[in-house]
Scaffold this active site. Structure first.
Site, short mmCIF file in Angstrom:
data_model
loop_
_atom_site.label_atom_id
_atom_site.label_comp_id
_atom_site.label_asym_id
_atom_site.label_seq_id
_atom_site.Cartn_x
_atom_site.Cartn_y
_atom_site.Cartn_z
N GLU A 124 49.56 44.55 33.28
CA GLU A 124 50.51 43.44 33.23
C GLU A 124 51.21 43.23 34.57
O GLU A 124 51.48 42.09 34.97
CB GLU A 124 51.54 43.69 32.13
CG GLU A 124 50.93 43.54 30.73
CD GLU A 124 51.92 43.83 29.62
OE1 GLU A 124 52.24 42.90 28.85
OE2 GLU A 124 52.39 44.97 29.53
N GLU A 146 47.75 48.13 23.68
CA GLU A 146 48.99 48.36 22.92
C GLU A 146 48.83 48.23 21.41
O GLU A 146 49.52 48.90 20.65
CB GLU A 146 50.08 47.39 23.40
CG GLU A 146 50.69 47.73 24.75
CD GLU A 146 49.91 47.18 25.92
OE1 GLU A 146 50.41 47.24 27.06
OE2 GLU A 146 48.79 46.66 25.72
#
Length: 474
Positions: A124, A146
């Site tokens: 990210e 995740e």
């Protein structure tokens, strides 16, 4: 050359050509992980870069042999026990997102040089940079895993990835949590260039020196998500329906993260600004950190599993005994319900809905159509509870007798015979409710249906002394 400036755990070194090299080096960790200090430092560096009159741009790189492994799981697993309010969880969840937003809107070009594996928050960070260079090495892994932790990407991953590669390709990566190698990332458009390890920093620096803009595609006027966005778009609406059905079928509504990630992807793509989209993501993520599923999955499948191999777990005498006890209790409870007149197909379907891989009566030689007049208005929730509670009580007996500890019991149950991972295992199933509430549920099921789920006097006393199986991590 100016002296480096410390923004612990980042360092800022400006070259004579005006390129700031920002190194990530989280102290006392073998690999870089996201910490509150790093969340804050990225924002501070972004502010400094924007104000530094001598800097024309920056290259972010790692001071370690890999890039970044993602979140600090030991810290994340403690969130649930903090009993935070929704607003407290939101405030705690937004720091990293806002720091990355500062970075990509600082007004100066930022390249990232990825020298090794970049997962979760590490990828990210790369997505928030204007240009991404990765070492051309098939051993490097990139991804947003995740969802396999009971969470979703919360550093803008559910918003930047679809804006780069489209909703369908982004959903494939985020919902599966799968890892990809640099060559596939280049093909998908996630990274801009592959380079040798020796040329990595030079390639990133050269881009900064020649960059014509310092703006992300989604911040430019007239930007559109590749492949379309908005549920009014026929293809996008159909994709959302297909993925929603797939998630429901695979996870049986027991895992909140995949459907939350879907909401982020599609709802976020309908708003006009990245800032509004990121707020959608932060709200969804902060809600998941207050849910026990993420805590259970991280604790059992990652932290506890990391301490012992699967072979070691299942080879212990206590684990073999536990498996036999729990499966016997599971089958006996299924037989009892069939004898009460509940249709076998309904019992097995309830087991699948609860997350078990096999129904309790699958191997029993009984007529699938067997039922009686008593089988009216069957409470499927109660059926699921009886099947899970029966196994948990069997595990509690082994715990009481000192044959097994909660960590091994949870691992053996999730890895050994498919006890639902969203519960964290047979012991975490009780721990999530609290022992007193678990005992109350067993007593209630006994009163309503004669389930014969009888907590021992030892367990009742244990609940009065300490309601938790695991000590609180708050």
């Amino acid at each position: 050359m100016p002296q480096p400036i410390s923004f612990e755990p980042l360092s800022y070194q400006l070259t004579d050509q005006g390129v700031a090299f920002v190194a990530i080096d989280v102290k006392d960790r073998p690999v870089n992980v996201l910490t509150p200090e790093l969340h804050k430092a990225i924002g501070e560096v972004a502010d400094h870069l924007a104000a530094d009159e001598n800097a024309i741009g920056a290259v972010i790189h790692s001071g370690k042999s890999s890039f970044m492994a993602g979140g600090d799981l030991k810290r994340i697993v403690r969130y649930y026990d903090l009993n935070r309010s929704p607003s407290e969880a939101y405030e705690q969840s937004r720091t990293y997102t806002e720091s990355l937003r500062k970075l990509e809107t600082c007004g100066k070009p930022v390249a990232v040089a990825v020298n090794g594996t970049a997962l979760g928050g590490g990828l990210e960070l790369a997505l928030a940079c204007h240009y991404r260079v990765v070492v051309d090495n098939s051993k490097i892994l990139l991804g947003l895993p995740e969802v396999t932790l009971g969470l979703l990407p919360a550093g803008g991953g559910t918003q930047r990835l679809p804006r780069l590669i489209g909703l369908k390709a982004a959903a494939d990566l985020i919902l599966s949590g799968r890892h990809i190698h640099p060559d596939e990332a280049l093909e998908l458009g996630i990274v801009d260039k592959l380079a040798s390890e020796e040329n990595l920093l030079d390639a990133a620096e050269q881009w900064v020196l020649s960059a014509e803009h310092a703006q992300q595609p989604w911040d430019r006027k007239g930007f559109r998500v590749p492949g379309g966005s908005g549920l009014n778009n026929m293809n996008v609406g159909r994709l959302f329906q297909v993925l929603t059905a797939k998630v429901s079928a695979e996870h049986r509504h027991n895992y909140p993260a995949p459907i939350a990630a879907l909401r982020c992807l599609f709802n976020g793509s309908t708003v006009s600004s990245m800032d509004a989209a990121l707020k959608i993501e932060t709200r969804e993520f902060s809600a998941l950190t207050r849910d026990p599923v993420a805590r259970n999955m991280i604790r059992t499948l990652f932290l506890n599993r990391g301490k012992q191999s699967r072979q070691d777990i299942m080879a212990t005498e206590g684990a073999k005994d536990l498996k036999q006890r729990c499966l016997d209790a599971y089958r006996q409870q299924g037989i009892k319900m069939a004898d009460e007149g509940i249709p076998i197909v309904m019992i097995d379907n309830a087991a699948f809905a609860a997350g078990m891989k096999e129904g309790p009566l699958t191997l029993q030689e009984r007529d699938p159509g067997q039922a009686s007049a008593r089988a009216k208005n069957v409470d499927l929730v109660a059926v699921k509870q009886r099947l899970l509670c029966a196994q948990a009580l069997a595990a509690a007996e082994s715990w009481e007798e000192g044959l097994i500890d909660p960590v091994v019991a949870d691992l053996a149950s999730t890895l050994g015979w498919g006890f639902p991972t969203y519960t964290g295992g047979v012991m975490s199933y009780m721990d999530t409710m609290g022992l007193a509430q678990f005992i109350m549920l067993c007593d209630q099921l006994n009163a309503e249906s004669g389930a014969e789920l009888n907590p021992s006097s030892w367990l009742r006393k244990r609940a009065l002394r300490d309601d938790r199986v695991y000590p609180s991590t708050a």
